[in-house]
Design an enzyme around this catalytic site. Structure first.
Site, short mmCIF file in Angstrom:
data_model
loop_
_atom_site.label_atom_id
_atom_site.label_comp_id
_atom_site.label_asym_id
_atom_site.label_seq_id
_atom_site.Cartn_x
_atom_site.Cartn_y
_atom_site.Cartn_z
N GLU A 3 49.69 45.20 36.94
CA GLU A 3 50.04 46.38 36.94
C GLU A 3 50.68 46.36 38.86
OE1 GLU A 3 49.65 50.73 38.13
OE2 GLU A 3 48.42 49.10 38.68
N ASP B 161 43.77 43.08 37.48
CA ASP B 161 44.73 43.29 38.29
C ASP B 161 44.56 43.19 39.51
OD1 ASP B 161 46.44 44.77 37.82
OD2 ASP B 161 48.07 43.17 39.52
#
Length: 408
Positions: free
Chosen positions: A175, A80
């Site tokens: 994350e 991400d």
């Protein structure tokens, strides 16, 4: 070099921005686009035990090619990108043989990546840089890490003469919103230890980070006509201001460095009837971390005595300093350092002024120091990565695998 450039660009042009307001995992459906691509590539290159679960956590194994018992080492990155800046329609620029001068990211908007402001650029004169076009982030955090792990695994598969034990690979969602390790199955992963490839400039090797907590303070007020408010009105905004003013004025991010902790108020909203403060609390020392939380509690308790208990405080621990879990197995840091030395990278060992999936994973039973991925200026339009730094990260991964095979 071109292969690693092509692989990196193929990842960063897929939008994988995460969303802190979503309760789903992954927090955005578009993260699946890159996740599925990675699974296909892992299978095509010949990795074993390739899997992706219902939350988009990816795992794969490169089997051992030695006949003696060897520790199993892992490498982890997240796919991400930060919600702080757009990751849609990333249009990278490849700057070959960088001349050490200003780089025009967007001429019409006057967006310049300049070594006069970002002085780290000076060390990359003559290198190949990948930058943004000034309208999005780049995504090197942490698609550079993914690129490096994938490239290293492919290299090991194609060079069986390099001896290594079983190698585990893990890629995670979310994350950037603090959830990258929340649903990571450490037992399934099956590594003795791992490294997150999620650091910044070449050479970074980190095994300690902040202890972290969030604090939410709500103030309930009482609105009364101001002409008749004496002894009746309770102004939640003013109480919130007193709380913030009671914090140590020099213990803030902009006035601290190295291992110094801080209080950081990042949100203040309110009206006379209701005000809300959101902050984060950080310190490398566990004792000072606990003292900081007590400071907040004491401020609220004291003010509550004079405000008819109008203030509510909620503190939540977020993560802890992984040094506590890494030091008992410090050889894993020494192996990474030896690998860097062996491939001509000078290790830069320093504390992280932030957090990492490695911190949470370390407390989940998987000791996990952090290694450089090579990028700079994460989470914004000035982000860039030197291709040579990514190449060196690949060499470090390969060397760690090789060294581990003979340090059992």
């Amino acid at each position: 070099m071109q292969d690693i450039i092509n692989r990196f660009i193929s990842y960063i042009t897929i939008d994988t921005q995460s969303d802190p307001s979503s309760d789903a995992t992954p927090s955005t459906a578009k993260q699946w686009d890159l996740a599925k691509k990675l699974v296909n590539e892992l299978e095509e290159m010949g990795m074993s035990e390739v899997s992706i679960d219902e939350n988009a956590y990816i795992m794969a194994t490169l089997p051992s090619n030695v006949d003696h018992e060897v520790p199993t080492v892992g490498f982890i990155s997240h796919f991400d990108t930060s919600p702080d800046f757009s990751g849609t329609n990333v249009n990278p620029q490849v700057i070959k043989n960088y001349d050490g001068k200003d780089i025009v990211l967007h001429a019409e908007k006057g967006i310049i990546l300049s070594p006069d402001y970002f002085d780290d650029l000076r060390q990359y004169k003559g290198k190949t840089l990948i930058t943004t076009d000034g309208t999005t982030l780049l995504g090197a955090d942490d698609k550079a890490g993914i690129t490096e792990i994938m490239t290293a695994m492919e290299y090991l598969i194609n060079h069986p003469e390099i001896k290594h034990g079983a190698i585990k690979v893990g890629f995670t969602p979310d994350e950037e919103i603090g959830r990258g390790a929340h649903k990571f199955d450490v037992k399934k992963f099956g590594a003795d230890w791992a490294y997150t490839m999620d650091g910044s400039q070449i050479g970074e090797l980190e095994y300690e980070n902040f202890n972290a907590a969030s604090a939410k303070i709500t103030v309930e007020g009482r609105s009364v006509h101001p002409g008749y408010a004496k002894g009746k009105m309770v102004n939640a905004i003013l109480i919130a201001n007193r709380i913030i003013s009671s914090l140590p004025e020099n213990e803030v991010p902009q006035k601290t460095e190295n291992r110094e902790g801080f209080f950081h108020v990042h949100s203040l909203t309110g009206s006379i009837e209701h005000a809300e403060i959101k902050m984060i609390i950080r310190d490398h020392s566990r004792a000072l971390f606990e003292a900081r939380k007590k400071t907040i509690r004491d401020i609220v308790s004291k003010l509550n005595l004079n405000c008819n208990h109008a203030i509510d405080l909620e503190i939540k621990d977020q993560y802890y300093n992984m040094r506590e879990k890494v030091e008992p197995v410090f050889h894993i840091v020494e192996i990474a350092k030896e690998a860097m030395d062996a491939v001509g990278v000078t290790p830069i060992i320093k504390p992280i002024r932030g957090g990492t999936d490695g911190s949470q994973l370390s407390f989940m039973g998987l000791p996990c120091p952090n290694i450089f991925a090579g990028g700079h200026n994460f989470h914004g339009k000035y982000e860039y990565v030197p291709v040579e730094s990514m190449e060196k990260a690949v060499e470090v991964i390969v060397k760690i695998c090789e060294l581990t095979a003979f340090k059992s």
